[in-house]
Motif scaffolding. Structure first.
Motif, PDB file in Angstrom:
ATOM      1  N   THR A   8      -4.530   4.865  -1.828  1.00 38.85           N
ATOM      2  CA  THR A   8      -3.857   4.671  -3.116  1.00 38.85           C
ATOM      3  C   THR A   8      -2.897   3.485  -3.106  1.00 38.85           C
ATOM      4  O   THR A   8      -2.264   3.203  -4.124  1.00 38.85           O
ATOM      5  CB  THR A   8      -3.071   5.935  -3.517  1.00 38.85           C
ATOM      6  N   GLY A   9      -2.780   2.804  -1.953  1.00 41.52           N
ATOM      7  CA  GLY A   9      -1.850   1.679  -1.869  1.00 41.52           C
ATOM      8  C   GLY A   9      -0.477   2.082  -1.387  1.00 41.52           C
ATOM      9  O   GLY A   9       0.507   1.362  -1.599  1.00 41.52           O
ATOM     10  N   LYS A  10      -0.408   3.202  -0.701  1.00 45.60           N
ATOM     11  CA  LYS A  10       0.871   3.743  -0.245  1.00 45.60           C
ATOM     12  C   LYS A  10       1.619   2.769   0.669  1.00 45.60           C
ATOM     13  O   LYS A  10       2.794   2.457   0.434  1.00 45.60           O
ATOM     14  CB  LYS A  10       0.599   5.076   0.463  1.00 45.60           C
ATOM     15  N   THR A  11       0.937   2.284   1.698  1.00 42.44           N
ATOM     16  CA  THR A  11       1.593   1.389   2.647  1.00 42.44           C
ATOM     17  C   THR A  11       1.917   0.046   2.005  1.00 42.44           C
ATOM     18  O   THR A  11       2.976  -0.539   2.260  1.00 42.44           O
ATOM     19  CB  THR A  11       0.702   1.182   3.890  1.00 42.44           C
ATOM     20  N   THR A  12       1.028  -0.439   1.152  1.00 38.74           N
ATOM     21  CA  THR A  12       1.285  -1.702   0.447  1.00 38.74           C
ATOM     22  C   THR A  12       2.540  -1.596  -0.409  1.00 38.74           C
ATOM     23  O   THR A  12       3.387  -2.493  -0.414  1.00 38.74           O
ATOM     24  CB  THR A  12       0.077  -2.071  -0.436  1.00 38.74           C
ATOM     25  N   LEU A  13       2.672  -0.489  -1.111  1.00 45.03           N
ATOM     26  CA  LEU A  13       3.856  -0.289  -1.947  1.00 45.03           C
ATOM     27  C   LEU A  13       5.109  -0.180  -1.092  1.00 45.03           C
ATOM     28  O   LEU A  13       6.130  -0.830  -1.382  1.00 45.03           O
ATOM     29  CB  LEU A  13       3.680   0.973  -2.796  1.00 45.03           C
ATOM     30  N   ALA A  14       5.043   0.612  -0.021  1.00 43.62           N
ATOM     31  CA  ALA A  14       6.223   0.816   0.827  1.00 43.62           C
ATOM     32  C   ALA A  14       6.698  -0.491   1.443  1.00 43.62           C
ATOM     33  O   ALA A  14       7.900  -0.809   1.419  1.00 43.62           O
ATOM     34  CB  ALA A  14       5.907   1.832   1.927  1.00 43.62           C
ATOM     35  N   LEU A  15       5.778  -1.270   1.991  1.00 45.08           N
ATOM     36  CA  LEU A  15       6.189  -2.498   2.666  1.00 45.08           C
ATOM     37  C   LEU A  15       6.745  -3.525   1.679  1.00 45.08           C
ATOM     38  O   LEU A  15       7.777  -4.156   1.937  1.00 45.08           O
ATOM     39  CB  LEU A  15       5.032  -3.110   3.442  1.00 45.08           C
ATOM     40  N   ASN A  16       6.094  -3.704   0.556  1.00 47.38           N
ATOM     41  CA  ASN A  16       6.566  -4.719  -0.393  1.00 47.38           C
ATOM     42  C   ASN A  16       7.867  -4.311  -1.070  1.00 47.38           C
ATOM     43  O   ASN A  16       8.726  -5.164  -1.331  1.00 47.38           O
ATOM     44  CB  ASN A  16       5.471  -5.019  -1.412  1.00 47.38           C
ATOM     45  N   LEU A  17       8.043  -3.026  -1.327  1.00 50.00           N
ATOM     46  CA  LEU A  17       9.328  -2.567  -1.853  1.00 50.00           C
ATOM     47  C   LEU A  17      10.432  -2.788  -0.825  1.00 50.00           C
ATOM     48  O   LEU A  17      11.541  -3.223  -1.172  1.00 50.00           O
ATOM     49  CB  LEU A  17       9.264  -1.089  -2.229  1.00 50.00           C
ATOM     50  N   ALA A  18      10.135  -2.495   0.437  1.00 53.39           N
ATOM     51  CA  ALA A  18      11.133  -2.703   1.481  1.00 53.39           C
ATOM     52  C   ALA A  18      11.510  -4.172   1.593  1.00 53.39           C
ATOM     53  O   ALA A  18      12.683  -4.515   1.791  1.00 53.39           O
ATOM     54  CB  ALA A  18      10.602  -2.182   2.823  1.00 53.39           C
ATOM     55  N   ALA A  19      10.526  -5.057   1.458  1.00 55.97           N
ATOM     56  CA  ALA A  19      10.805  -6.493   1.509  1.00 55.97           C
ATOM     57  C   ALA A  19      11.708  -6.909   0.351  1.00 55.97           C
ATOM     58  O   ALA A  19      12.616  -7.729   0.512  1.00 55.97           O
ATOM     59  CB  ALA A  19       9.506  -7.283   1.483  1.00 55.97           C
ATOM     60  N   GLY A  20      11.472  -6.339  -0.815  1.00 60.52           N
ATOM     61  CA  GLY A  20      12.321  -6.647  -1.960  1.00 60.52           C
ATOM     62  C   GLY A  20      13.717  -6.076  -1.808  1.00 60.52           C
ATOM     63  O   GLY A  20      14.715  -6.729  -2.149  1.00 60.52           O
ATOM     64  N   LEU A  21      13.819  -4.870  -1.283  1.00 60.45           N
ATOM     65  CA  LEU A  21      15.138  -4.261  -1.063  1.00 60.45           C
ATOM     66  C   LEU A  21      15.919  -5.028  -0.006  1.00 60.45           C
ATOM     67  O   LEU A  21      17.154  -5.125  -0.085  1.00 60.45           O
ATOM     68  CB  LEU A  21      14.968  -2.803  -0.639  1.00 60.45           C
ATOM     69  N   ALA A  22      15.216  -5.584   0.986  1.00 60.25           N
ATOM     70  CA  ALA A  22      15.888  -6.338   2.044  1.00 60.25           C
ATOM     71  C   ALA A  22      16.582  -7.579   1.506  1.00 60.25           C
ATOM     72  O   ALA A  22      17.513  -8.098   2.129  1.00 60.25           O
ATOM     73  CB  ALA A  22      14.883  -6.732   3.127  1.00 60.25           C
ATOM     74  N   ARG A  23      16.165  -8.048   0.344  1.00 56.17           N
ATOM     75  CA  ARG A  23      16.824  -9.183  -0.286  1.00 56.17           C
ATOM     76  C   ARG A  23      18.131  -8.761  -0.958  1.00 56.17           C
ATOM     77  O   ARG A  23      18.927  -9.594  -1.363  1.00 56.17           O
ATOM     78  CB  ARG A  23      15.884  -9.820  -1.317  1.00 56.17           C
ATOM     79  N   ARG A  24      18.337  -7.455  -1.076  1.00 56.78           N
ATOM     80  CA  ARG A  24      19.535  -6.919  -1.710  1.00 56.78           C
ATOM     81  C   ARG A  24      20.545  -6.376  -0.700  1.00 56.78           C
ATOM     82  O   ARG A  24      21.732  -6.276  -1.008  1.00 56.78           O
ATOM     83  CB  ARG A  24      19.132  -5.794  -2.679  1.00 56.78           C
TER      84      ARG A  24
END
Length: 211
Positions: free
Chosen positions: A15-31
């Motif tokens: 379902t794209g679980k890992t793709t969502l988790a990693l890309n969200l984490a990358a975006g949060l890391a910018r914050r």
């Protein structure tokens, strides 16, 4: 204590679980300081991070281990955001421990009837988890959406009948997500090629942080 402790899970694989988790984490890391937890025995997110170069901006990843609750709690004391990638199941001690330890659960769903049926059990699992974690919030995240596709539109309407609300923001069907995985980066690391995918992630993050 972390501002947000988020798990991405679904009882169905693909379902794209890992793709969502990693890309969200990358975006949060910018914050702010962000750390990944790999609770999936397949270790896909650990492999993705291991493949990345040091300058790609991906957060570090820690295995959930035999006591995911303790791992998450320890990381939450040291980081602003913690993102947990879960196995494709809602059964077992690991998932139960994660659901008791996080603040938000995101459930990626593909626009297909099979995925709709597979998501039915998630509402019951979330309801059960709230017995131990009453503040737990859960949201469905539509993945591989196509705005002009009638099935995608119908899927949003059908999921509206579920007990778990749907995020307004979604992941559109974009080659950038596959390209990022191949190159060992997040969509944030692809530059202009992935501007639209980054916009997807930013919209999801902003909505999640306001829950």
């Amino acid at each position: 204590m972390a501002d947000s402790i988020i798990a991405v899970m679904n009882q169905k694989g693909g379902t794209g679980k890992t793709t969502l988790a990693l890309n969200l984490a990358a975006g949060l890391a910018r914050r702010g300081s962000t750390h990944l937890v790999d609770a999936d025995p397949q270790g896909s997110i650990s492999q993705w991070v291991a493949m990345a170069a040091a300058h790609t901006g991906l957060p570090s990843v820690t295995q959930a281990g035999h006591d995911p609750s303790a791992t998450i709690a320890q990381l939450a004391c040291a980081h602003r955001y913690v993102m947990v990638d879960c196995p494709p199941t809602i059964q077992g001690d690991v998932v139960a421990a994660v659901m008791r330890s996080v603040q938000v659960i995101l459930i990626p769903v593909l626009p297909s009837p099979i995925d709709l049926w597979a998501s039915v059990g998630m509402a019951a699992a979330v309801g059960e988890a709230r017995r131990w974690n009453p503040g737990l919030r859960a949201r469905l995240v539509l993945n591989q959406m196509e705005s002009r596709n009638a099935l995608s539109r119908a899927m949003r309407e059908a999921l509206g009948e579920f007990d778990i609300p749907i995020l307004q923001a979604s992941m559109q069907r974009r080659a950038a997500y596959r390209g990022a995985a191949v190159e060992g980066v997040s969509v944030y690391g692809l530059g202009k090629r992935a501007q639209a995918a980054v916009a997807d992630m930013e919209a999801i993050i902003e909505e999640v942080l306001c829950l």
